[in-house]
Design a protein around this motif. Structure first.
Motif: not given
Length: 374
Positions: A133-136, A169-176, A178-180
């Motif tokens: 389990t990885t903390d994002l 609250v904000r919408a986000v993406m975690w990819k490779k 990196k957080l966007r």
């Protein structure tokens, strides 16, 4: 693609076929075969001191692996689980005595959700794969929090974050790694505990759906985000209640819920710029779409009376909404299926039995799976 999910999906409609296979109207005009029936499987609850007898299933993948959480009335802290091959396994939080929730699982078995990471910090989004389990993270410092609501087959995760308790609250993406931040529909808020945007689901093409604040302010509007741009999905005609996009498939068909011109909030399917009202079960005063599969089948929850607590799980397909309680061959007499969160491409459905039950439905609320009999 989620309930998630997912809520998600979690998780009913054989709709809106492309020009290659015919129009939606033509598809619905075809002779319908006998309704599919299902076998009910009670997924149980975690037999640990802080778990059970309550459980919820949020998502299911192609291998019939199911994720969700378990809790109880005396200790409402949620504990994430993975169900596979008839066995329910607890997933530990990063902070060993904290709570966690598993919201989505992809076809590779990667699990997303949120977990406490320390005694003092709010929960953080996590991704679990290969038993680790990885903390994002949050992209912000101490006191900030995040949650993951879906993960696609490429390992891209979407969800929300907040800078501090009570901040928007904000919408986000975690990819490779990196957080966007995905932005909003032009709106912002200085109100405590408000939502500027949330991302609920992502497909393998990287299209994201959720709900966000427009420049005109509340209510929130459903969106699709792709190629760095967030687009408003519109509504069913109402303008005083939020529109929420909850799930998306690879054909860019989207489900969720929206207020219609009559002022009722109903489940919808959106495709190619058009939003379709899915209606309700008989006697209902509202419905909510939670999951959609590649056949365009939708699952969710519909009220079945004027009471807010009178609700049944539904499947929508071929233009018809079906009460899932009526098509299960082995449903125990004390069980009522209240909501369906997700549906996979084989038509396997997961969700939860009732909290506020119909008369005589006295069983504890448990996660369930429905397996098509055909």
């Amino acid at each position: 693609m989620r309930r998630r999910s997912v809520v998600l999906l979690p998780a009913t409609l054989s709709l809106l076929l492309t020009a290659l296979v015919g129009s939606p109207l033509a598809a619905e005009a075809e002779t319908r075969s006998a309704a599919t029936t299902y076998t009910y499987v009670n997924l149980g609850w975690l037999g640990v001191p802080a778990g059970g007898p309550i459980s919820e299933a949020w998502d299911v993948n192609a291998s019939r692996q199911v994720v969700g959480n378990s809790s109880n009335d005396q200790n409402p802290a949620a504990h994430a689980f993975l169900w596979e091959n008839g066995r329910l396994t607890a997933l530990e939080a990063i902070y060993s005595t904290g709570e966690n929730n598993a919201t989505a699982i992809n076809d590779l078995g990667h699990i997303a959700g949120y977990t406490h990471v320390s005694f003092y910090e709010p929960p953080h989004a996590f991704l679990r794969r290969d038993g680790r389990t990885t903390d994002l993270g949050t992209g912000w410092g101490s006191g900030s929090g995040s949650a993951a609501y879906d993960v696609n087959s490429n390992g891209v995760v979407v969800g929300t974050r907040f800078r501090s308790q009570g901040s928007p609250v904000r919408a986000v993406m975690w990819k490779k790694g990196k957080l966007r931040d995905l932005g909003t529909l032009g709106g912002s808020s200085d109100q405590k505990w408000s939502t500027e945007a949330e991302a609920n689901a992502i497909n393998d093409k990287g299209q994201v759906v959720g709900t966000a604040l427009p420049s005109t302010g509340n209510p929130l509007h459903g969106f699709i985000w792709q190629d760095g741009r967030m687009t408003d999905l519109g509504s069913l005609g109402g303008g005083t209640e939020a529109t929420v996009a909850q799930d998306i498939n690879e054909r860019t068909q989207i489900t969720g819920w929206s207020q219609n011109a009559a002022g009722q909030t109903n489940a919808f399917v959106w495709e190619a710029g058009a939003m379709r009202d899915l209606g309700t079960l008989p006697g209902g005063t509202g419905s909510f779409g939670y999951g959609i599969n590649e056949s365009g089948q939708v699952v969710g929850r519909s009220r079945t009376s004027d009471s807010y607590y009178g609700a049944h799980a539904f499947l929508w397909k071929n233009g018809e909404m079906v009460d899932l309680n009526t098509v299960v061959t082995n449903l125990p007499p004390d069980v009522s299926l209240e909501l369906a969160n997700a549906i996979n491409d084989d038509g396997v459905i997961v969700g939860q039995t009732c909290y506020y039950c119909d008369p005589g439905k006295t069983a504890d609320p448990h996660a369930y799976m429905l397996i098509p009999n055909s």
